[in-house]
Design an enzyme around this catalytic site. Sequence first.
Site, short mmCIF file in Angstrom:
data_model
loop_
_atom_site.label_atom_id
_atom_site.label_comp_id
_atom_site.label_asym_id
_atom_site.label_seq_id
_atom_site.Cartn_x
_atom_site.Cartn_y
_atom_site.Cartn_z
N TRP A 31 0.86 -1.19 0.00
CA TRP A 31 0.00 0.00 0.00
C TRP A 31 0.90 1.24 0.00
CZ3 TRP A 31 -4.68 2.66 0.80
CH2 TRP A 31 -5.85 1.90 0.63
N ILE A 91 -2.01 6.36 5.44
CA ILE A 91 -2.43 7.74 5.22
C ILE A 91 -3.90 7.88 5.54
CG2 ILE A 91 -2.66 9.63 3.56
CD1 ILE A 91 -0.34 8.39 1.99
N HIS A 97 -10.91 4.11 9.73
CA HIS A 97 -10.10 2.93 9.41
C HIS A 97 -8.62 3.19 9.70
CE1 HIS A 97 -8.61 -0.34 6.57
NE2 HIS A 97 -9.28 -0.94 7.53
N1 LIG Z 1 -5.43 2.51 3.89
C1 LIG Z 1 -4.21 1.89 4.04
C2 LIG Z 1 -4.09 0.51 4.20
N2 LIG Z 1 -5.19 -0.28 4.25
C3 LIG Z 1 -5.12 -1.72 4.06
C4 LIG Z 1 -4.78 -2.48 5.36
O1 LIG Z 1 -3.42 -2.28 5.73
C5 LIG Z 1 -5.00 -3.98 5.14
O2 LIG Z 1 -4.15 -4.41 4.11
C6 LIG Z 1 -6.44 -4.30 4.76
O3 LIG Z 1 -7.30 -3.77 5.77
C7 LIG Z 1 -6.67 -5.80 4.62
O4 LIG Z 1 -6.31 -6.46 5.82
N3 LIG Z 1 -2.88 -0.06 4.35
C8 LIG Z 1 -1.74 0.71 4.32
O5 LIG Z 1 -0.64 0.18 4.46
N4 LIG Z 1 -1.84 2.07 4.16
C9 LIG Z 1 -3.05 2.68 4.02
O6 LIG Z 1 -3.08 3.94 3.88
C1 LIG Z 2 -5.90 3.95 6.40
C2 LIG Z 2 -6.98 3.58 5.46
O1 LIG Z 2 -7.42 2.44 5.39
C3 LIG Z 2 -7.61 4.69 4.72
O2 LIG Z 2 -6.64 5.23 3.84
C4 LIG Z 2 -8.81 4.21 3.92
O3 LIG Z 2 -9.43 5.37 3.48
P1 LIG Z 2 -10.96 5.65 3.94
O4 LIG Z 2 -10.93 5.87 5.45
O5 LIG Z 2 -11.36 6.91 3.20
O6 LIG Z 2 -11.77 4.44 3.55
#
Ligand SMILES: Nc1c(NC[C@H](O)[C@H](O)[C@H](O)CO)[nH]c(=O)[nH]c1=O
Ligand SMILES: CC(=O)[C@@H](O)COP(=O)(O)O
Length: 164
Positions: A31, A91, A97
């Site tokens: 990511w 981010i 989340h």
């Molecule tokens: N939004 C971001 C994520 N989201 C994905 C989660 O880390 C994970 O892979 C998913 O929830 C499935 O288990 N991951 C990041 O590294 N950075 C982000 O901004």
């Molecule tokens: C950290 C995250 O998973 C985030 O970037 C996902 O974005 P959102 O909160 O707008 O669904």
Amino acid sequence: MATNLKNLSDYNKSNVPSAANMKFGIVVSEWNEEITEALYQGAYNTLVLNGANPNNIIKKYVPGSFELTKGSKYMAECTDVDAVICLGCVIQGETPHFDFVCNGVTQGITQLNLDYNVPFIFGLLTTLDQQQALDRAGGKHGNKGDEAAVTAIKMVQMGRSLNR
Ligand SMILES: Nc1c(NC[C@H](O)[C@H](O)[C@H](O)CO)[nH]c(=O)[nH]c1=O
Ligand SMILES: CC(=O)[C@@H](O)COP(=O)(O)O
């Protein structure tokens, strides 16, 4: 001290032990790959600059930062590395989340440090926007990968000094 007061890539090289006889695992989240690849390059370059043999650096990817815990556990269990560097970039988006991912990774890596005899280095950027991440992945505030690599070397040496 806030990052804007201390550059992430500034360190006293004379205080860093040689990494010549150390092995490192680096687990990288896919990511925000522009950021995480920059973190990896910083960590890799810093390890080699401080004596690490490139053949003693193992790189593995995980889909996202939340998977850093499991991927780092696999690294520790399936290899003979002396330290695991965990690199990711979370981010903030529109929903909470962000908080759950950041807290999950923080708790997971903290637990790994308690459960295993090798150090797991917290190389996670948790930023409000992409610019803050860019600034800390080789930008104006340095590279958190550099900081993570120096931390890994020092922690391996610290453990060895106590015959861990
Ligand atoms: N939004 C971001 C994520 N989201 C994905 C989660 O880390 C994970 O892979 C998913 O929830 C499935 O288990 N991951 C990041 O590294 N950075 C982000 O901004
Ligand atoms: C950290 C995250 O998973 C985030 O970037 C996902 O974005 P959102 O909160 O707008 O669904």
